[in-house]
Write a protein that holds these residues in place. Structure first.
Motif, PDB file in Angstrom:
ATOM      1  N   TYR A  38      47.170  37.382  20.683  1.00  0.00           N
ATOM      2  CA  TYR A  38      46.931  38.345  21.749  1.00  0.00           C
ATOM      3  C   TYR A  38      46.384  39.678  21.226  1.00  0.00           C
ATOM      4  CZ  TYR A  38      49.298  35.143  24.825  1.00  0.00           C
ATOM      5  OH  TYR A  38      49.624  34.036  25.547  1.00  0.00           O
ATOM      6  N   LYS A  39      45.949  39.668  20.008  1.00  0.00           N
ATOM      7  CA  LYS A  39      45.390  40.883  19.426  1.00  0.00           C
ATOM      8  C   LYS A  39      43.906  40.686  19.161  1.00  0.00           C
ATOM      9  CE  LYS A  39      49.073  43.532  18.887  1.00  0.00           C
ATOM     10  NZ  LYS A  39      49.663  43.156  20.147  1.00  0.00           N
ATOM     11  N   PHE A  40      43.159  41.774  19.306  1.00  0.00           N
ATOM     12  CA  PHE A  40      41.720  41.696  19.073  1.00  0.00           C
ATOM     13  C   PHE A  40      41.278  42.880  18.244  1.00  0.00           C
ATOM     14  CE2 PHE A  40      41.388  38.279  21.994  1.00  0.00           C
ATOM     15  CZ  PHE A  40      42.316  38.541  22.982  1.00  0.00           C
ATOM     16  N   ASP A  43      43.338  45.847  16.081  1.00  0.00           N
ATOM     17  CA  ASP A  43      44.749  45.488  16.258  1.00  0.00           C
ATOM     18  C   ASP A  43      45.079  44.213  15.504  1.00  0.00           C
ATOM     19  OD1 ASP A  43      44.923  46.541  19.765  1.00  0.00           O
ATOM     20  OD2 ASP A  43      44.851  47.659  17.881  1.00  0.00           O
ATOM     21  N   GLU A 109      50.305  47.838  17.530  1.00  0.00           N
ATOM     22  CA  GLU A 109      50.778  48.087  18.902  1.00  0.00           C
ATOM     23  C   GLU A 109      50.518  49.533  19.304  1.00  0.00           C
ATOM     24  OE1 GLU A 109      51.685  45.908  20.906  1.00  0.00           O
ATOM     25  OE2 GLU A 109      52.522  44.229  19.779  1.00  0.00           O
ATOM     26  N   HIS A 110      49.544  50.166  18.646  1.00  0.00           N
ATOM     27  CA  HIS A 110      49.212  51.565  18.939  1.00  0.00           C
ATOM     28  C   HIS A 110      50.443  52.461  18.828  1.00  0.00           C
ATOM     29  CE1 HIS A 110      45.238  50.307  20.531  1.00  0.00           C
ATOM     30  NE2 HIS A 110      45.912  49.244  20.894  1.00  0.00           N
ATOM     31  N   THR A 112      53.510  51.910  19.469  1.00  0.00           N
ATOM     32  CA  THR A 112      54.540  51.772  20.500  1.00  0.00           C
ATOM     33  C   THR A 112      55.834  51.407  19.786  1.00  0.00           C
ATOM     34  OG1 THR A 112      52.909  50.977  22.075  1.00  0.00           O
ATOM     35  CG2 THR A 112      55.218  50.552  22.597  1.00  0.00           C
ATOM     36  N   LEU A 113      56.805  52.280  19.863  1.00  0.00           N
ATOM     37  CA  LEU A 113      58.018  52.076  19.075  1.00  0.00           C
ATOM     38  C   LEU A 113      58.973  51.099  19.755  1.00  0.00           C
ATOM     39  CD1 LEU A 113      58.654  55.751  17.919  1.00  0.00           C
ATOM     40  CD2 LEU A 113      57.541  53.903  16.669  1.00  0.00           C
ATOM     41  N   LEU A 114      59.845  50.545  18.944  1.00  0.00           N
ATOM     42  CA  LEU A 114      60.863  49.642  19.464  1.00  0.00           C
ATOM     43  C   LEU A 114      61.889  50.420  20.273  1.00  0.00           C
ATOM     44  CD1 LEU A 114      61.661  47.515  16.280  1.00  0.00           C
ATOM     45  CD2 LEU A 114      60.156  46.900  18.152  1.00  0.00           C
ATOM     46  N   TYR A 120      65.457  43.023  19.898  1.00  0.00           N
ATOM     47  CA  TYR A 120      64.678  43.408  18.712  1.00  0.00           C
ATOM     48  C   TYR A 120      65.499  43.300  17.431  1.00  0.00           C
ATOM     49  CZ  TYR A 120      61.350  45.320  22.087  1.00  0.00           C
ATOM     50  OH  TYR A 120      60.447  45.462  23.111  1.00  0.00           O
ATOM     51  N   GLU A 123      63.783  42.705  14.042  1.00  0.00           N
ATOM     52  CA  GLU A 123      63.083  43.892  13.547  1.00  0.00           C
ATOM     53  C   GLU A 123      64.067  44.894  12.965  1.00  0.00           C
ATOM     54  OE1 GLU A 123      62.359  42.354  16.334  1.00  0.00           O
ATOM     55  OE2 GLU A 123      60.168  42.164  16.536  1.00  0.00           O
ATOM     56  N   VAL A 175      61.822  36.851  12.682  1.00  0.00           N
ATOM     57  CA  VAL A 175      60.970  37.886  13.268  1.00  0.00           C
ATOM     58  C   VAL A 175      59.622  37.342  13.729  1.00  0.00           C
ATOM     59  CG1 VAL A 175      59.687  38.730  11.243  1.00  0.00           C
ATOM     60  CG2 VAL A 175      60.435  40.344  12.998  1.00  0.00           C
ATOM     61  N   SER A 176      59.178  36.255  13.104  1.00  0.00           N
ATOM     62  CA  SER A 176      57.838  35.774  13.422  1.00  0.00           C
ATOM     63  C   SER A 176      57.867  34.320  13.863  1.00  0.00           C
ATOM     64  CB  SER A 176      56.927  35.916  12.193  1.00  0.00           C
ATOM     65  OG  SER A 176      55.702  35.256  12.411  1.00  0.00           O
ATOM     66  N   GLU A 177      57.032  34.030  14.884  1.00  0.00           N
ATOM     67  CA  GLU A 177      56.943  32.642  15.360  1.00  0.00           C
ATOM     68  C   GLU A 177      56.374  31.712  14.289  1.00  0.00           C
ATOM     69  OE1 GLU A 177      56.119  35.264  19.045  1.00  0.00           O
ATOM     70  OE2 GLU A 177      55.249  35.117  17.068  1.00  0.00           O
TER      71      GLU A 177
END
Lengths: 212, 199
Positions: A38-40, A43, A109-110, A112-114, A120, A123, A175-177
């Motif tokens: 979902y990132k381009f 990002d 994520e620009h 964007t904090l947790l 979470y 993380e 944390v990761s799929e």
């Protein structure tokens, strides 16, 4: 051991480390997680880079025990002082390198904090790992400078190592799929298992032989 | 004559309802936050992904007999979005979608409530998401008001509403996911409220 054999041993070890690092770095490309899909653009580059840095840091962290284990073959090839020097340098290198991991992931994520939410938790385990790693490494750097008790520091350092690896394993697997199933999960579990086996062997040997 | 005039004015003042008391006829409710929700449904390839906002506030005044004095206002905290996936929720809060740090609140403010059939009403109002405000009509069903089964001192009223919006019209996303067929541009907002007031 002859010089030729020693050189061959060095080359083999270097290739082995390169293979481990290359394999780890390939995971975000070969076993893409949903979050990467979902990132381009920038990002995507940030997120992949963050994952590559994190995985390479993980491999180097696992190798710390190999460098500190005083395995007779490695001591013969490289000499103990060299291995100790690399252990110290590698520790500082990982502590610095790993700073790029959260930076790149959050940049994707620009910034964007947790939020402080239970979902979470992998993380947050990573944050705990990051902080524990920094404390471990910089305490080792400061110990001779601040004249802290060497036996006490060494005991804490040796006891702290399994904690770091435990936090690493939990963070990595949840944390990761990419690490939910398949080759990456198996490889991670094998690496943790091998580390645990080596740690027990080193500690057991120390108890039996009565070494420092 | 003057005395009769003053008496007439006094009587009229007492009998005629003042502007304030006309609004007071519409009951003022508070949210039962445990049993109220602001959901949204978005299409992902083939499936529907449902999320909701955990934190919200607002003011609801409603009386079917006094629609002119009724009003609804909602304020939804964007960073309370929940879809039960941490990475997706972080992505939703990022500038790619809601940009919660810049636009922390979604608001709806009613301008008029009209009847639209038995127990059905239309709330016309302004919906503001991010930097876009649009006039919308939110049709809702009023399930009535009754004594709360578990709390005899309170009355409970129920409202259900549904609205479909084009998220791209509110700059929620830049259209890339919609073009790819990953995330649909139409989002269904489902509002289900239980509102309370003292007897």
């Amino acid at each position: 051991m002859s010089d030729r054999q020693r050189l061959a041993g060095m080359a083999f070890c270097a290739l082995g480390v390169a293979a481990l690092l290359g394999s780890a770095a390939a995971i975000p490309f070969v076993y893409e997680s949903q979050s990467i899909l979902y990132k381009f653009g920038a990002d995507k580059v940030f997120l992949r880079s963050g994952k590559v840095v994190g995985l390479c840091s993980a491999v180097l962290l696992l190798l710390q025990l190999v460098l500190a284990s005083r395995l007779s073959l490695l001591v013969t090839i490289f000499s103990q002082p060299t291995l100790t020097r690399w252990h110290r340098f590698n520790g500082m290198f990982v502590a610095c390198l790993v700073m790029l991991h959260p930076l790149a992931v959050v940049a994707a994520e620009h910034f964007t904090l947790l939020r402080l939410e239970v979902k979470y938790w992998p993380e947050f385990v990573g944050i705990g790992l990051f902080l524990s790693l920094q404390v471990t490494v910089w305490a080792a750097v400061l110990q001779p400078v601040r004249h802290w008790s060497y036996p006490r520091w060494r005991l804490a350092h040796r006891l702290g190592a399994p904690l770091l690896i435990l936090l690493l394993g939990v963070h990595l697997l949840f944390v990761s799929e990419s690490f939910v199933r398949g080759v990456p999960r198996t490889a991670a579990l094998c690496a943790m298992g091998a580390w645990a086996g080596l740690y027990l062997w080193v500690r057991g040997r120390a108890l039996v032989v009565g070494n420092r | 004559m003057k005395k009769h005039l003053w008496l007439a004015v006094l009587v009229l003042a007492l009998v005629l309802p003042a502007g304030g008391s006309a609004a007071a006829a519409a009951h003022e409710y508070r949210f039962d936050t445990i049993h109220s929700n602001f959901y949204f449904d978005a299409q992902h390839v083939f499936s529907t992904v449902r999320g909701f906002f955990k934190s919200y506030d607002g003011a609801v005044r409603f009386d079917p007999a006094d629609l002119a004095g009724s009003s609804m206002e909602f304020k939804i905290q964007v960073d309370s979005v929940e879809t039960f996936n941490g990475k997706r929720d972080t992505h939703l809060r990022s500038p790619d979608f809601f940009d919660a740090s810049t636009y922390p609140v979604i608001t709806f403010k009613s301008t008029r409530i009209t009847a639209a059939g038995e127990n059905r009403y239309n709330v016309a109002g302004t919906l503001t998401i991010k930097d876009v405000s649009r006039d919308v009509v939110l049709p809702f069903i009023y399930h009535g008001e009754k004594e709360h089964p578990a709390s005899k001192n309170e009355l409970v009223a129920g409202f259900d509403a549904q609205l479909r919006i084009d998220r791209l019209g509110y700059h929620v996303g830049n259209g890339k996911f919609a073009t790819m067929g990953l995330v649909g541009k139409d989002v269904t907002i489902v509002v289900s409220l239980e509102m309370m007031r003292d007897k």
